[in-house]
Enzyme design. Structure first.
Site, PDB file in Angstrom:
ATOM      1  N   HIS A 122      -6.962   9.121 -17.200  1.00 48.06           N
ATOM      2  CA  HIS A 122      -7.513   9.850 -18.331  1.00 48.06           C
ATOM      3  C   HIS A 122      -7.568  11.330 -17.942  1.00 48.06           C
ATOM      4  CE1 HIS A 122     -10.646  11.242 -21.159  1.00 48.06           C
ATOM      5  NE2 HIS A 122     -10.429  10.154 -21.867  1.00 48.06           N
ATOM      6  N   ASP A 199     -13.212   6.428 -11.730  1.00 48.12           N
ATOM      7  CA  ASP A 199     -13.543   6.537 -13.148  1.00 48.12           C
ATOM      8  C   ASP A 199     -13.776   5.112 -13.657  1.00 48.12           C
ATOM      9  OD1 ASP A 199     -13.567   6.646 -15.904  1.00 48.12           O
ATOM     10  OD2 ASP A 199     -11.646   7.671 -16.105  1.00 48.12           O
ATOM     11  N   GLN A 202     -14.082   2.444 -18.371  1.00 47.04           N
ATOM     12  CA  GLN A 202     -13.563   1.271 -19.073  1.00 47.04           C
ATOM     13  C   GLN A 202     -13.859  -0.036 -18.330  1.00 47.04           C
ATOM     14  OE1 GLN A 202     -12.204   1.344 -22.055  1.00 47.04           O
ATOM     15  NE2 GLN A 202     -12.034   3.554 -22.279  1.00 47.04           N
ATOM     16  N   LYS A 225     -19.938   3.775 -24.159  1.00 50.13           N
ATOM     17  CA  LYS A 225     -18.951   2.696 -24.129  1.00 50.13           C
ATOM     18  C   LYS A 225     -19.590   1.344 -23.796  1.00 50.13           C
ATOM     19  CE  LYS A 225     -15.258   5.839 -22.671  1.00 50.13           C
ATOM     20  NZ  LYS A 225     -14.556   5.996 -23.947  1.00 50.13           N
ATOM     21  N   CYS A 365      -6.072  10.742 -24.609  1.00 43.72           N
ATOM     22  CA  CYS A 365      -6.419  11.616 -23.473  1.00 43.72           C
ATOM     23  C   CYS A 365      -5.703  11.176 -22.202  1.00 43.72           C
ATOM     24  CB  CYS A 365      -7.936  11.658 -23.267  1.00 43.72           C
ATOM     25  SG  CYS A 365      -8.839  12.395 -24.641  1.00 43.72           S
TER      26      CYS A 365
END
Length: 409
Positions: A122, A199, A202, A225, A365
């Protein structure tokens, strides 16, 4: 047995019509919806407890502080951090990754060092490292994809050497729906004295995450999220690292003493949290974590995998449809990006919306990744535990309707 229909009753926003069709919300990769308990927790804070934290001697400030710090404990337990001091509140994953990258640039990275990312990152885990590399004379390398559009781990391990100071990697891709081998990369970069930055935006909403088991040095994720509010995020960092690093953003709240000549920082995590924080966001995030924990992340992961097992083979059998990422459902999360040849993804999303189905279209992104994939944009359907098999059928149905519309007008 997991009952998605029962869970849906906790989400008032899902009970509505869009263009005379029942809403099918498949944009969870961008933001998940909030259950009633989260909405009520945030509302209760504003109605009964709102004040600034830490600095006040009055009752409301004490209540707000207790709620805010309790949220830190909730996050610590949720990701299995060793210490509560390892949990830094931020405004989201982007803020978290920028914070750690600035700390690294200021106190670790030197000209000639190497930073390793993947081709699937991302922008939030690419641009900060890219810009730091330009400013400091660093080399930014990338791990390529293999033939299955997954991370080429063998190539990645080959790229790690004594010059590698940071490996920055997505736990789960927001386009390809792949889960990356975090522990393998952690072992490799730690062997050469480097740091692993993950990261987790997700990943944390969809599967159990244990930052100690992953051996991550830093791990970032967002509340919105995972059934929480927008504007709240987390940066986890190892205690011994945070204690040795100095802050890179300054202001009130993060200091013990200030004179005109110098400043002395508070202990962690507060030295990395300048200014008034998003208190209601932290309260909402804690309520969202409590809600997910009550359901169970193992159950959520298993149910989402069942959805993917059901829908992905059907998508792969649709003529003229390109699906990105692994074709094996067991290696694919509920993030499914696709294109309908020759229809532009924005037109696809518009047709979907006219039929009450919310998906995302664009580069997500992750423009460099789409360049690698040979496309400028995709449509993306992303599932969560409140989606049903009937909604998966609606996805298939509307894809076929979209094909018909653009073929026959």
């Amino acid at each position: 047995m997991f009952d998605a229909d029962a869970v849906r009753q906790d989400f008032p926003i899902l009970d509505q019509m869009v263009f005379d069709h029942p809403l099918v919300y498949l944009d969870n990769g961008a933001s998940a919806q909030m259950p009633q308990v989260v909405i009520e927790a945030v509302s209760d804070y504003h109605l009964n407890h709102h004040s600034n934290v830490h600095r006040g001697a009055h009752t409301l400030s004490g209540r707000a502080t207790d709620l805010y710090e309790s949220a830190r404990d909730t996050v610590q337990n949720f990701i299995h951090a060793a210490y509560r001091e390892e949990i830094i509140f931020t405004s989201g994953t982007t803020h978290s990754l920028n914070l750690v990258s600035q700390v690294m640039a200021d106190q670790v990275l030197q000209a000639g060092d190497e930073i390793l990312i993947s081709e699937m990152e991302h922008h939030a885990n690419l641009i900060p490292w890219q810009q730091i590399a330009k400013k400091k004379g660093l080399t930014l390398k990338r791990i390529p994809l293999n033939e299955n559009e997954e991370l080429d781990l063998a190539e990645g391990l080959e790229l790690i050497n004594e010059k590698t100071k940071v490996v920055a990697i997505a736990h789960v891709s927001n386009v390809l729906g792949v889960v990356n081998p975090i522990k393998d990369l952690a072992d490799a970069v730690h062997a050469v004295g480097g740091y692993l930055v993950v990261d987790g935006a997700q990943a944390v909403p969809h599967m159990p995450v244990d930052v100690q088991e992953l051996d991550a040095d830093f791990y970032a994720f967002s509340g919105h999220k995972m059934c929480g509010p927008t504007g709240i995020g987390i940066l986890y960092g190892r205690k011994e690292l945070l204690e040795n690093f100095s802050p890179v953003f300054y202001g009130g709240e993060m200091i013990n003493r200030v004179t005109f000549e110098e400043s002395h920082w508070k202990e962690i995590p507060y030295k990395f949290e300048p200014g008034t924080p998003n208190i209601s966001g932290a309260v909402g995030l804690a309520a969202g974590i409590d809600y997910l924990s009550k359901i169970g992340l193992e159950k959520i992961q298993a149910y989402e995998q069942a959805l993917v097992d059901y829908v992905l083979p059907q998508l792969l059998n649709i003529e003229g449809l390109t699906v990105y990422g692994p074709k094996d459902p067991s290696r694919h999360t509920g993030v499914i990006s696709f294109n309908i040849d020759p229809v532009h993804p924005h037109d696809v999303a518009t047709v979907f919306d006219s039929r009450g189905v919310a998906i995302r279209a664009g580069h997500h992104c992750a423009e460099p990744l789409l360049d690698v994939l040979g496309t400028r944009s995709t449509a993306r359907a992303s599932f969560y535990f409140y989606n049903t098999f009937e909604e998966a059928d609606r996805l298939i149905e509307v894809i076929n309707k979209t094909k018909e519309f653009f073929t026959y007008g």
